[in-house]
Design an enzyme around this catalytic site. Sequence first.
Site, PDB file in Angstrom:
ATOM      1  N   ASP A 240      38.397  43.519  39.500  1.00 15.90           N
ATOM      2  CA  ASP A 240      39.414  43.192  40.491  1.00 15.90           C
ATOM      3  C   ASP A 240      40.434  44.339  40.449  1.00 15.90           C
ATOM      4  OD1 ASP A 240      40.983  42.077  42.427  1.00 15.90           O
ATOM      5  OD2 ASP A 240      41.156  40.108  41.482  1.00 15.90           O
TER       6      ASP A 240
HETATM    7  C1  BGC Z   1      42.392  40.278  44.790  1.00 16.03           C
HETATM    8  C2  BGC Z   1      40.944  40.485  45.213  1.00 16.03           C
HETATM    9  C3  BGC Z   1      40.875  41.540  46.281  1.00 16.03           C
HETATM   10  C4  BGC Z   1      41.519  42.812  45.763  1.00 16.03           C
HETATM   11  C5  BGC Z   1      41.521  43.927  46.776  1.00 16.03           C
HETATM   12  C6  BGC Z   1      43.080  41.568  44.442  1.00 16.03           C
HETATM   13  O1  BGC Z   1      44.450  41.381  44.258  1.00 16.03           O
HETATM   14  O2  BGC Z   1      42.445  39.386  43.687  1.00 16.03           O
HETATM   15  O3  BGC Z   1      40.401  39.272  45.678  1.00 16.03           O
HETATM   16  O4  BGC Z   1      39.545  41.767  46.658  1.00 16.03           O
HETATM   17  O5  BGC Z   1      42.882  42.539  45.428  1.00 16.03           O
HETATM   18  O6  BGC Z   1      42.390  43.633  47.822  1.00 16.03           O
END
Ligand code: BGC
Length: 815
Positions: A240
């Site tokens: 993530d």
């Molecule tokens: C989120 C993810 C997301 C990523 C990119 C993170 O803060 O938890 O679900 O894909 O950001 O935007």
Amino acid sequence: MAASEGPEGTIPADQAREAAVEAALAALDLDAKAALLAGQDMWTLPALPEIGLASLVMSDGPIGVRGVRWSADDPSIALPSPTALAATWDPELARRAGVLLAQEARRKGVHVLLAPTVNLHRSPLGGRHFEAYSEDPYLTGRIGAGYVTGVQEGGVGTTVKHFVANDAETDRFTVNNLVSERALRELYLAPFEHIVENAHPWGIMTAYNTVNGTTMTEHHHLVNEVLRGEWGFDGYNVSDWMAARSTKAAIEGGLDVAMPGPTTVYGEALARAVRDGEVQESAVDTAVRNVLRLAARVGILDGAEPVVTDLPDTVDGAELAREIARRAFVLVRNQGALPLKSGTVALIGAAARDARVLGGGSATVFPDRVVSPLDGLTAALPEGTLTYALGADPNTELAVADKGFSLTAVCRDPAGDVIGTASAPNGHIQWMGSDLPEGVTHDRLHTVELTGTFTPRESGAHTFGIKGLGAFKLVVDGTTYYDDVQRTDSDDPFITFFGAPEPRARVELTAGEPVDVSLTYVVVLPEDIPMKVIAFTLAHQDPQRDPDELIAEAVEAARAADTAVVVVATTERVESEGYDRRDLTLPGRQDELVRAVAAANPNTVVIVNSGSPVELPWREDVAAVLLGWFPGQEGGAALADVLTGAHEPGGRLPTTWGTLADAPVTRVTPRDGELPYDEGVFIGYTAWEKEGRTPAYPFGHGLGYTDWTYESVEVRGATARVRLRNSGARPGREVVQVYLAPAEADAERPARRLAGFAAAEAGPGESTEVTVEIPRRAFEIWDEKTSSWAYVKGSYEIQVGRSIGDRRVTARINV
Ligand code: BGC
């Protein structure tokens, strides 16, 4: 379509791709390999021309494809929220949604979608509840598998997230979730396992949180042993965003890609760790192989044929968004008020005019149009039969400057010279990495000024505000209202994104008379941050009317009409990524509004515009309640379809709706960094049943416009045949739900669980039959002593019905 076997005399496509991957891997030196595993910016991996590899582009989902720019001038389809998709109980519809999303991704040059989210609705307080499917692992797995299948049929990769137990937002970067092995296997890992087995996703995203003491981006056991070892997952594993914390532990824990870039724990740091003897080069090779396999599958590695060479037919996105929305709406109560009879309708509620169609955070996309309930009903009802009143405004805070604003972003260097401009479709600027207006570089950029005009739609005191951190200057109609620095004490790196806007100016304005507005941000970015993000918002709020007067106006409108339709809603500050909810009440004075309207008109229909459960304390006092979720861009048109009766609302609850006081699992806040999942395997309906509590609306509940009589269930082997009759006056579609109840449920085993479902369709008076296969897993429990699945022999009741609370026919079996 996917080709695993080649025609005679040729090698199968999978093997050919593997050979291309091996050849590409062999041609790379350590530095290139390490570089490939690190984001080069917010959304992409570096191209490696020496092996014919193009840059891999990722983008958030799950309801659209935002692309590499965070901007309303790069629009995407916006489908209904994931809770809505799950409410269709239709994996095939989820597959069709996926095919559409792949089409959007290809249009925008995106190779991999960062979706779906298959964490569970452990507690109704979870802030990203709207972005996940259900409290039930089986339903989550089925919908997720449909979605992944559809996206990948379109040649685009998926990234099933967030592996694992990312079920709440509070302290998400640091929380250590303490989850028993049994609850992990039977609940939180189960959707991932089902999807890996049935839909073969090309990617997975490891979560921010820690599980049982190990952070998920370093979880050798869950990633290497369970996901890859036991389940045979062969896709890539991406962190993530900013979840990768260390070089050695991450690569050894099975993390392939650290995002975003350019500063990550991989890249140069990884090459150095190999040279210093801390990390084996073979571990790097394993990760590179996974990334190259993904690149080959999506068709950006020369010499490798993509998995999909024959693309699916083009889908009409708006049509599909509308179909999913009406199939997702859950009619939880109907005392004969719906479908609407002819006559006049008073439409009431702020969200009826300014619809909330999607949830906040990284799931945000920018649709090129939004059909509000007011738009949808205006188009569908005879002229002169519809009135509108605001009633109550749930938005207690300022929102992104939007309606009535005409803005441009002007970039200047330290000398004040203009170095570039960009269109700004609304008051939110978010430029990440190298995504800057043409001619602008981070080195030269000193200020960004959002400048233009605002033409109010109402006269009165308008509030202007700022969201973001740093130095700002706000000028409205020639007066400087703010010239100072905004600060925070939060350590969430995405706070500018999730925080509240600060009100900074109150200005008396006249409807229809434009004024100049300008917000200047002085760009100061620390040197050592992993990515450069310029993010701030010009926020605005219309004049606030006297709330008593607004309710009185709505009551008058309701009294004068044959039917009152009230749309109640949550706001961005209630449901979003980045924080959990504190309660389940509707914000502002909406409950009071509904009570007052219902007292004035017995024919009151309430539409609930929220992504997750809210309390409906007046629900027995109104004639109908329709749960509309975050319905996506065509929500208002779909709403008109079901209110008028052109279609029946097709949804069934994917999650129990009840009050917070009765909800069995409510703890989402860690203590001393730890969040024990003390409830074990009991979440959602299994927990409600265990506690002996009755929710407002049970899991699986939902009415259509016809009635169903369940006639019989017969079970042979693991197949249940269910006979039912449409005993109402209209054609309809019913979701037949099969629950499996062990004769010996105990303190450790739920009384019953969903074991299968199928849709029946029949005309009035017709009877029909559906068959449901009960999977072996439904009879198994995770045995912590042997660390394996145990098939529990004995007597079971197969209970078939309309919801967990409305079981109509049963059969007993012995296994
Ligand atoms: C989120 C993810 C997301 C990523 C990119 C993170 O803060 O938890 O679900 O894909 O950001 O935007």
